[in-house]
Design an enzyme around this catalytic site. Structure first.
Site, mmCIF file in Angstrom:
data_model
loop_
_atom_site.group_PDB
_atom_site.id
_atom_site.type_symbol
_atom_site.label_atom_id
_atom_site.label_comp_id
_atom_site.label_asym_id
_atom_site.label_seq_id
_atom_site.Cartn_x
_atom_site.Cartn_y
_atom_site.Cartn_z
ATOM 1 N N THR A 124 -14.863 -3.567 13.516
ATOM 2 C CA THR A 124 -14.673 -4.933 14.013
ATOM 3 C C THR A 124 -14.740 -4.919 15.538
ATOM 4 O O THR A 124 -14.020 -4.159 16.181
ATOM 5 C CB THR A 124 -13.287 -5.453 13.560
ATOM 6 O OG1 THR A 124 -13.245 -5.389 12.139
ATOM 7 C CG2 THR A 124 -13.054 -6.874 14.025
ATOM 8 N N ARG A 160 -10.619 -5.678 1.603
ATOM 9 C CA ARG A 160 -9.173 -5.811 1.766
ATOM 10 C C ARG A 160 -8.533 -4.539 1.250
ATOM 11 O O ARG A 160 -8.834 -4.108 0.127
ATOM 12 C CB ARG A 160 -8.645 -7.007 0.954
ATOM 13 C CG ARG A 160 -9.174 -8.349 1.424
ATOM 14 C CD ARG A 160 -9.096 -9.366 0.328
ATOM 15 N NE ARG A 160 -9.821 -8.912 -0.864
ATOM 16 C CZ ARG A 160 -9.766 -9.505 -2.049
ATOM 17 N NH1 ARG A 160 -9.008 -10.556 -2.225
ATOM 18 N NH2 ARG A 160 -10.460 -9.042 -3.087
ATOM 19 N N LEU A 258 -2.282 -18.021 0.605
ATOM 20 C CA LEU A 258 -1.491 -19.263 0.707
ATOM 21 C C LEU A 258 -0.237 -19.226 -0.158
ATOM 22 O O LEU A 258 0.188 -20.262 -0.655
ATOM 23 C CB LEU A 258 -2.365 -20.474 0.351
ATOM 24 C CG LEU A 258 -3.245 -20.982 1.501
ATOM 25 C CD1 LEU A 258 -4.129 -22.141 1.049
ATOM 26 C CD2 LEU A 258 -2.432 -21.410 2.710
ATOM 27 N N GLY A 261 5.782 -16.330 1.706
ATOM 28 C CA GLY A 261 6.438 -15.033 1.527
ATOM 29 C C GLY A 261 6.782 -14.426 2.863
ATOM 30 O O GLY A 261 7.142 -15.125 3.805
ATOM 31 N N CYS A 268 -5.491 -4.863 10.785
ATOM 32 C CA CYS A 268 -6.555 -5.806 11.152
ATOM 33 C C CYS A 268 -6.052 -7.141 11.691
ATOM 34 O O CYS A 268 -6.349 -7.493 12.832
ATOM 35 C CB CYS A 268 -7.457 -6.060 9.954
ATOM 36 S SG CYS A 268 -8.455 -4.625 9.554
ATOM 37 N N LYS A 324 1.042 -3.627 2.724
ATOM 38 C CA LYS A 324 0.835 -4.453 1.538
ATOM 39 C C LYS A 324 0.721 -3.562 0.301
ATOM 40 O O LYS A 324 0.595 -2.346 0.434
ATOM 41 C CB LYS A 324 -0.361 -5.388 1.690
ATOM 42 C CG LYS A 324 -1.719 -4.708 1.683
ATOM 43 C CD LYS A 324 -2.743 -5.756 2.000
ATOM 44 C CE LYS A 324 -3.896 -5.802 1.104
ATOM 45 N NZ LYS A 324 -4.994 -6.616 1.440
#
Ligand code: NAD
Length: 443
Positions: A124, A160, A258, A261, A268, A324
């Site tokens: 990126t 992801r 959406l 939490g 990233c 995550k």
């Protein structure tokens, strides 16, 4: 095709193994000997769904190998994918140090190569980085001319972590920023047979598209989490609200990111938001909305800490540490930040995270933990029940099966002796039902 992949981190090792599985011959290159040795032994240097089996298969078949030797890798490939890191510099700008270094090394190796080679940047990077910074380095170190003697393209990665192998084979889109049509053709051929629309665009459009994606993801999470905070204060179940909101077909909003939490993190979104806001500031462009996404995110970290502090208890079990589910990646993890705040305030903390522990055993993230988080490494346990037994407050930061099983509402905590702080919205409604000691973040 014969491909060299530079940088065997989360993006590089997944790209390398998946391209090898697609029938290409791939050589991975990294400066980190541990990662090269892991791949040589048929093991993935990261923890991700399916990556372990896939790496073992393609290494065994000879489709993937790894080396630290740049010249040898370039000599044995027609195209290079550059997947080195682009972390935040101290002032929030994007650090291009690794990109510059690898471009110099690739350029030097290109000087000795016969036949056209294409250099494809997957890292990126802000618009202008490829054409104004890296392309001149490649030309200078090779003595060659881009577009004539070698090809250049930018091909941002949209995977992801946690589902990156699946994302590779079913990409949301393929974006090819082509310096010239021949370079674009090479990148398009790499992914032939994969689904999803292919966009062939000017190089800076490809660079900027990745920032549009990540900034929007951050914005969506910030929006959902703020809505969740308000809903909670007004005694409303924010997830029911979002179910209805998202069902509106005329709005046509994707539900991804959406769900109210906990704070977002990872390698990233925070660094790309910082990089974009920094670039806007340098260009004298005011971006009040984008500049407030990270401060909004910080609020949810503070709230989680405050919920824990409000229990008045000191022995904490933290379930989940990576940023995550489905990954061992600890970079900018909000759970790491939460753990550090708890330790800083003298809480008695124990941590369970199966992926982080597995990765540490394999050696993949051992250096990261020992170098940057030795104080947390000491608190990691591989036993859910030991951490539960220690805890007066269980902070649930992941939906790990073993953790969910241990939370059985009829056995565990039936008497409400522990407080559960739920950062993930536990899937079992029984557990979420109002009972003494249950605190959900946005519901
Ligand atoms: P990472 O830090 O996990 O891996 C980078 C690797 O590059 C490291 O193994 C490092 O040793 C290696 N490296 C550094 N200099 C090198 C050199 N000169 N030669 C060979 N190897 C070298 O990074 P990552 O998470 O895989 O991200 C890579 C890039 O992709 C970044 O720009 C990131 O923003 C972007 N990206 C990441 C993700 C993600 O989910 N992690 C998703 C999309 C895009």
């Amino acid at each position: 095709m014969k491909i060299s992949v530079f940088g065997l981190g989360y993006v590089g090792c997944v790209s390398a193994a998946c391209l090898a599985a697609q029938g290409h011959r791939v050589v991975g290159v990294d400066v980190n000997r541990v990662k090269v040795d892991l791949i040589a032994a048929g093991k993935a240097p990261v923890v991700e769904e399916r990556i372990g089996e896939l790496t073992a298969e393609v290494v065994a078949s000879g489709a993937l190998r790894a080396t630290t030797d740049v010249a040898e890798a370039i000599a044995d490939s027609d195209v290079s994918l550059v997947c080195v890191g682009t972390p935040s510099a101290a002032n929030g700008s994007l650090s291009t140090t690794y990109l510059e270094r690898v471009s110099e090394e690739i350029g030097a190796a290109l000087a000795a190569k016969t036949g056209r080679h294409t250099v494809v940047f997957r890292s990126t990077m802000l618009p202008g980085t490829c054409l104004d910074l890296l392309l001149p380095i490649l030309e200078k170190s090779s003595g060659l001319t881009a577009g004539v003697d070698f090809g250049v393209a930018v091909n941002p990665e949209f995977l992801r972590e946690g589902t990156s192998v699946r994302d590779f084979f079913d990409p949301p889109k393929t974006v090819i920023g082509e310096f010239d049509a021949a370079s674009g053709d090479v990148v398009a051929a790499l992914y032939e047979g994969l689904p999803g629309e292919v966009f062939r665009v000017p190089v800076p459009v490809a660079e900027m598209t990745k920032y549009a994606d990540n900034a929007f993801h951050g914005l969506k999470i910030a929006f959902a989490n703020e809505l969740g905070s308000v809903a909670r204060a007004l005694n409303v179940d924010s997830h029911r609200v979002m179910d209805v909101f998202l069902a509106d077909r005329k709005l046509n909003v994707s539900p991804a990111y959406l769900r109210p939490g906990f704070a977002f993190g990872g390698s990233c979104l925070p660094k790309d938001l910082r990089g974009l806001v920094y670039a806007a500031r340098r260009a004298d462009v005011s971006v009040p909305l984008l500049s407030h996404v990270l401060p909004s995110n910080e609020e949810h970290l503070k709230r989680a800490f405050e919920f824990i502090a409000a229990t008045g208890r000191r022995r904490i079990g933290l379930f989940g540490l990576s940023f995550k589910p489905g990954t061992d990646d600890l970079r900018e993890s909000p759970l790491v930040e939460l753990a550090e705040r708890l330790l800083g305030k003298g809480y008695d903390l124990r941590i369970y995270d199966a992926n982080v522990t597995l990765s540490r055993l394999m050696g993949a993230n051992r250096e990261y933990i020992e170098g940057r988080l030795p104080h947390l490494g000491e608190l990691l346990s591989n036993s859910v029940s030991d951490v539960m037994a220690h805890a007066e407050v269980c902070v649930i930061g992941c939906r790990d099966d073993a953790v969910l099983a241990a939370l059985d509402p009829n056995g565990f905590n039936a008497a409400g002796e522990r407080v559960i702080i739920d950062l993930v919205r536990l899937p079992d409604a029984e557990l979420r039902r109002e009972r003494p000691g249950y605190v959900g973040l946005g519901w």
